[in-house]
Each structure stands twice: as structure tokens, then as C-alpha cells.
Design an enzyme around this catalytic site. Structure first.
Site, PDB file in Angstrom:
ATOM      1  N   SER A 303       0.817  -1.205   0.000  1.00  0.00           N
ATOM      2  CA  SER A 303       0.000   0.000   0.000  1.00  0.00           C
ATOM      3  C   SER A 303       0.858   1.265   0.000  1.00  0.00           C
ATOM      4  CB  SER A 303      -0.939  -0.055   1.211  1.00  0.00           C
ATOM      5  OG  SER A 303      -1.946   0.899   1.146  1.00  0.00           O
ATOM      6  N   ASP A 314      10.834   5.342  -9.660  1.00  0.00           N
ATOM      7  CA  ASP A 314      10.484   5.955 -10.938  1.00  0.00           C
ATOM      8  C   ASP A 314      11.238   7.254 -11.195  1.00  0.00           C
ATOM      9  OD1 ASP A 314       8.807   3.914 -11.526  1.00  0.00           O
ATOM     10  OD2 ASP A 314       6.953   5.082 -11.535  1.00  0.00           O
ATOM     11  N   LYS A 328      -0.330  -4.299  -3.256  1.00  0.00           N
ATOM     12  CA  LYS A 328      -1.642  -3.804  -2.825  1.00  0.00           C
ATOM     13  C   LYS A 328      -1.780  -2.382  -3.343  1.00  0.00           C
ATOM     14  CE  LYS A 328      -5.015  -2.209  -0.209  1.00  0.00           C
ATOM     15  NZ  LYS A 328      -5.437  -0.802  -0.119  1.00  0.00           N
TER      16      LYS A 328
END
Length: 585
Positions: A303, A314, A328
Site C-alpha cells: 500500500s 520511478d 496492494k
């Protein structure tokens, strides 16, 4: 118990832990939502008709409230594992967890042998610490009510209450004959997001972040402010292993500590494409951009943890080390407009990393899929690349990081830049852990050695004491592989009245297999020493000392320190496979 059954238990424990806690990447919404579908009214009419027949015509009286609750749970159960009905107790605890503050005692409890037990050293300066509660204490009564068999949520609800009110507990303590009656005044308890930070090695700062509640940002600021003042700072480790998530806003704030202002951190999309919500860094990063950063992740990172790790990866801001995360990648909205202070938690969107990856894994509760991941744990050593993780059973879409354009993948969680998997523990080690033998022995050992120093070592004498302690079947019943099948076979032989010689052979086999306990204990002595030392240190000195103790044998942490001590290696990882042309190792 054969190896597959052991892995199945491991899967169930892992799935349950993440399912209970990682579903709390949520937004509180008290307004409810409108639905434009024409058949909503038809569905309500159908439900009302069935409801009326059951209440009025069923052969026995039924509680209308029970029927309504069961119906709600049935509706949500068929959606996904993260959409749940929240009775008042569960809703209040979820809200308290998000706010990070409540009136309580400052202890962590779990159910062991049908009773709630204190599982770790009480929080510093908490009411429990001031009253002398210890790890291992069994709470047998709360305000005169026996706790045997109570659901853990009920126990928590009874221990918590308004600040400055009293709760009376009766505690069973190892080595003390009589029940101890303790009256504790509840205090304001803050759930720590950062239980430990410090200099893990010269010039390397370490931050353990265990959850994302309202205070996560402030606690991270405190940790980073001290770490940035270290002489010759080589880098920072952010440990997100085992962190199941929390508030979406907290994930945004924590990621902002490392990413440039206006950087995209995550975006969410629901059923309506126009509902896209972009969350960006609102401030300049707290940690200087030139300071190397490593993020530790594992299968229990979920999460909000995956949002932070994915954003850092990224934007090529740091190196990720450890194991592929849980996957998740969904957002739950909590609606609290139900009667009697109840609520529902409903999946309303998926989240995407800055490069466009949706990391949600729909197969997280597919037992065969998870077992396939666990199977591979013992087959793989460290792997340093950004290739598709073989744990995936399907082809994953390629994406590229935003600065160096390294290849990253969608779905199935966040794959680290360096995969370092902890090996599965031996069977006897798992059994000793699951049955709390390490913790119980540690509590008793600390009680017998009040002058214990934090730098102590596990001697042969301590190992001998543990071996003798665990040899008592009342303390620890060793389960050898195939035990259940052998016992079933014995019952079949007895029932069919087959030759008694076979019964004798089975009895002899059972004795020989049970005798393997000592052989297994000795063959896994190094693992046992490591875990035992960690539990004794945790019992005596608290969670911070536990982290330091694990450093000696934590393969993932060791690799992290190695990378930060080698700037050339750190930089090469961030450029490996990049389109800029820098070669990979």
C-alpha cells in the site's frame, strides 16, 4: 507437517497480516456517494422483499440487525478482500490508527493460548511501563472479566478508553505464583511511525518506518534532521520492510522528503476516468538530493509503502533492495454514514506510480500463486538486475523510469533493483517462533538476569537452557514432517483391527521421528542463536535494540550497507540498463 503445509501456514500468516492492515490506505468519507444506475431501485426492492420474508416467515425468530449485517458482509465479500463492513469497534480502532493517538496503556498484545499476552517491551514513558508491565505478561482479567477466548479486538477495546480513566488488569507472570492485580491510568498513546532511527554504521543513517498515520511526516522530519548532521554522511536507509501502509496523504508527505517539489508521487483512477487524482510533492525535499538513498522492501511492504518505493524508483532518486512487495495498489474509502457508528471500507480506485505503473496484484489471495513465490525464496540467491521477477506467472508490461529511463514493470508489486531474499527458516525454528518459545524464554531469561548488558552473546550454556526449556511438551510440542498423516494411519489401523505388529512399528517410527527434534535443533543452532539474541535484547531493551541486534545477520541490511559504502556501485545500479548508455555489471 510436511513442507507444503508449513509453507501454507506461512502463506496464511502473511496474507492475514497484510489483509488486516494493508487495506488501510484510505480516505475517510462521511457523505456517501450517489449512484446513477437505473437498476439500483430494483435491487433495493428485491432485498427488501427477501428481508421481509425472512424476518416474518422463517421458522425461527431472527434478529433483524443480524440479517442486515450478514447481508452487508455478503455484498462486500463478493467484491474484493479489502472491502469490509466495519462494526463500531473495528471502525473506531481504524480511525484511531489513522489519527495515531488514543487513550490506552502503551502495550502491544496478541492472543497466545486463548489469552492476550504482552508481546514486547511497553512504549517508553507509557502507563504500562510506569506500572512495570513486561513482555510475556498474560492478561487474564480486565476489570474483573475473564479474557479467555476473547477476540483480540474486544480486548483492545476494553483496555482502551478515555485518557485519565482507570482500568484494572490481573496479570499472570512467569515465575510469580499468584495473579498480579494492577490498576493503570490510561494515558494519551501515540502510535509511533518511526520506532527507531540512528547511525546504523559510521556515516550511514537508518530509519525504520512501520506505518503511515497522521504523524509520519513529523517523525520523518525529526529523524532526517538528526541524520543530516552526521559527519561524513554516506547515505540514508529507509526501511519499509513489513510496513503494511496507512494514509494516502501520509505516503505523499513521506515521499516528498526525498523528491523535488512538484514531482508526481502517485495518481489514482477509479471507475470514472475523469476521477484521476494527481498527488505531487508540495515542498522542497527534506533530504538533500545529493545524499544517496536506499529503500528496503519485502513481501510485507504494501500500500503506502509501495507508493513511496515506486515513486523513488520511478524518479531514479534511490536504490531499492530486498524482495518484491505485496502488490496492494488499491485505495479504500471509509464511509461512516451507517447507523450506530458503524462503517464500510470500499475499494474505490487503483493507484499508479509516476511512470504509469499500476502495481496492484489481483492474485494476492490466490494460495497457489503465493506458495509459488515462497517456493522460489529458497531457490534464489541475490540477483542484481531489473529483469522481470520470475515470481510472476504472467507477462508484465514494461515501463521506464523518468530520468534514466531504466526498465521497470507493472503489476505484482514493486520489484527492487537488487533482489536479496532472506532464506526460509528451518522447520524447528519456525515452530519455536510461531509457538512463542523464543519470546517466553527471553522474558524468563531477562527476569533471571537483571544486569544483562546489551552487547551480550548467546553462549553454549544459554543454548543448553533453551533446549531443556523447549523439551517440555507443555512448552513446545515438536511437529515432525508427516506427523498428521502418520497419526491418521495409526487410527485407521486401530479401527480396522489390523495386526498389532503394525501398531508397534508405527509407535517406533513416531519415537524415532520425535527424536529428530534434538538433531534439528543442533543443525539450526546458528539461526536459533540469532533469533534468540534478538528476542532477549528486545525484551530487555526495547524495539530499538532489536533492530541493532538483527544487523549482525540481516542479509538485506548488510547488502544495503555494502552498497552505500561503495558510491561507484550505488551509481552503477541507478544507471544499469538505462538508455543513456552506461553499461551494466
Amino acid at each position: 507437517m510436511d513442507s507444503r503445509k508449513q509453507r501454507k501456514i506461512l502463506f496464511l500468516n502473511l496474507a492475514l497480516a497484510v489483509f488486516i492492515v494493508s487495506g488501510i490506505l484510505f480516505i475517510i468519507d462521511a457523505t456517501g456517494a450517489s449512484n446513477s444506475y437505473n437498476n439500483t431501485g430494483e435491487g433495493i426492492d428485491l432485498f427488501g422483499t427477501v428481508y421481509g420474508h425472512v424476518v416474518n416467515d422463517y421458522v425461527k425468530d431472527v434478529d433483524p440487525a443480524d440479517i442486515s449485517r450478514n447481508a452487508i458482509e455478503g455484498i462486500l465479500k463478493n467484491l474484493d478482500p479489502y472491502s469490509n463492513y466495519l462494526p463500531p469497534i473495528d471502525y473506531n480502532q481504524l480511525r484511531e490508527g489513522a489519527q495515531g493517538e488514543f487513550g490506552g496503556l502503551g502495550i502491544e498484545i496478541a492472543t497466545v493460548n486463548e489469552y492476550p499476552r504482552v508481546m514486547s517491551y511497553p512504549l517508553p514513558d507509557s502507563p504500562a511501563e510506569k506500572k512495570g508491565l513486561r513482555a510475556g505478561d498474560v492478561i487474564e482479567k480486565i476489570n474483573g472479566e475473564n479474557t479467555h477466548g476473547l477476540d483480540i479486538n474486544e480486548v483492545v477495546s476494553k483496555l482502551r478508553g478515555k485518557v485519565n480513566t482507570d482500568v484494572t488488569i490481573h496479570v499472570r507472570r512467569s515465575g510469580v505464583e499468584d495473579l498480579m492485580e494492577i490498576v493503570i491510568t490510561r494515558g494519551r498513546i501515540s502510535l509511533k511511525n518511526v520506532p527507531y532511527y540512528g547511525e546504523i554504521e559510521e556515516g550511514i543513517g537508518y530509519i525504520k518506518l512501520t506505518r503511515f498515520n497522521d504523524d509520519a511526516s513529523d517523525e520523518m522530519d525529526e529523524a532526517l534532521e538528526e541524520i543530516q548532521n552526521y559527519d561524513n554522511l554516506k547515505g540514508v536507509i529507509l526501511d519499509l520492510r513489513g510496513n503494511p501502509g496507512g494514509l494516502l496523504s501520509a505516503a505523499q508527505e513521506v515521499a516528498n522528503k526525498f523528491l523535488a517539489k512538484k514531482s508526481l508521487i502517485v495518481y489514482t483512477k477509479g471507475r470514472d476516468p475523469s476521477s484521476r487524482l494527481d498527488l505531487k510533492a508540495n515542498d522542497t525535499p527534506f533530504l538533500h538530493p545529493n545524499v544517496p538513498l536506499v529503500v528496503l522492501i519485502d513481501m510485507r511492504s504494501a500500500s503506502a509503502s509501495e507508493i513511496v518505493a515506486g515513486a523513488i524508483q520511478d524518479h531514479d532518486r534511490g536504490v531499492l533492495i530486498g524482495d518484491t512487495t505485496w502488490g496492494k495498489g488499491s485505495v479504500q474509502t471509509v464511509y461512516n454514514d451507517l447507523p450506530n457508528s458503524a462503517g464500510i471500507k470500499l475499494t474505490t480506485a487503483l493507484y499508479y506510480t509516476p511512470s504509469g505503473r499500476c502495481i496492484h496484484n489481483e492474485r494476492n489471495f490466490d494460495e497457489d500463486y503465493i506458495l509459488s513465490r515462497l517456493e522460489n525464496v529458497k531457490l534464489k540467491e541475490e540477483r542484481e538486475d531489473t529483469a522481470v521477477d520470475e515470481d510472476s506467472l504472467e507477462v508484465r508490461n514494461e515501463f521506464h523510469t523518468l530520468i534514466m529511463e531504466r526498465v521497470v514493470y507493472e503489476g505484482g508489486g514493486i520489484t527492487p533493483d537488487i533482489i536479496v531474499r532472506e532464506k526460509l527458516m528451518g522447520s524447528i525454528v519456525r515452530q519455536l517462533s510461531i509457538k512463542s518459545v523464543f519470546m517466553n524464554f527471553a522474558v524468563e531469561y531477562v527476569n533471571r538476569h537483571p544486569d544483562l548488558k546489551e552487547n551480550f552473546t548467546i553462549t553454549d550454556q544459554i543454548m543448553k537452557e533453551l533446549k531443556e526449556y523447549s523439551s517440555d511438551d507443555k512448552v513446545f510440542e515438536y511437529t515432525y514432517p508427516g506427523k498428521d498423516d502418520l497419526e491418521k494411519f495409526r487410527k485407521t489401523v486401530e479401527r480396522e483391527k489390523i495386526n498389532d505388529d503394525i501398531i508397534e512399528m508405527i509407535d517406533e517410527m513416531q519415537k524415532k521421528l520425535t527424536a529428530r527434534r534434538d538433531l534439528d535443533f543442533d543443525s539450526h543452532s546458528e539461526e536459533i542463536k540469532q533469533i534468540l539474541r534478538r528476542e532477549i535484547v528486545a525484551s530487555a531493551f526495547g524495539p530499538a535494540a532489536r533492530t541493532i541486534a538483527a544487523k549482525e545477520w540481516d542479509m538485506q541490511l548488510k547488502k544495503t550497507i555494502e552498497v552505500l559504502n561503495n558510491p561507484e556501485k550505488y551509481n552503477s545500479i541507478l544507471t544499469r540498463g538505462a538508455k543513456t548508455g552506461i553499461v551494466e555489471e
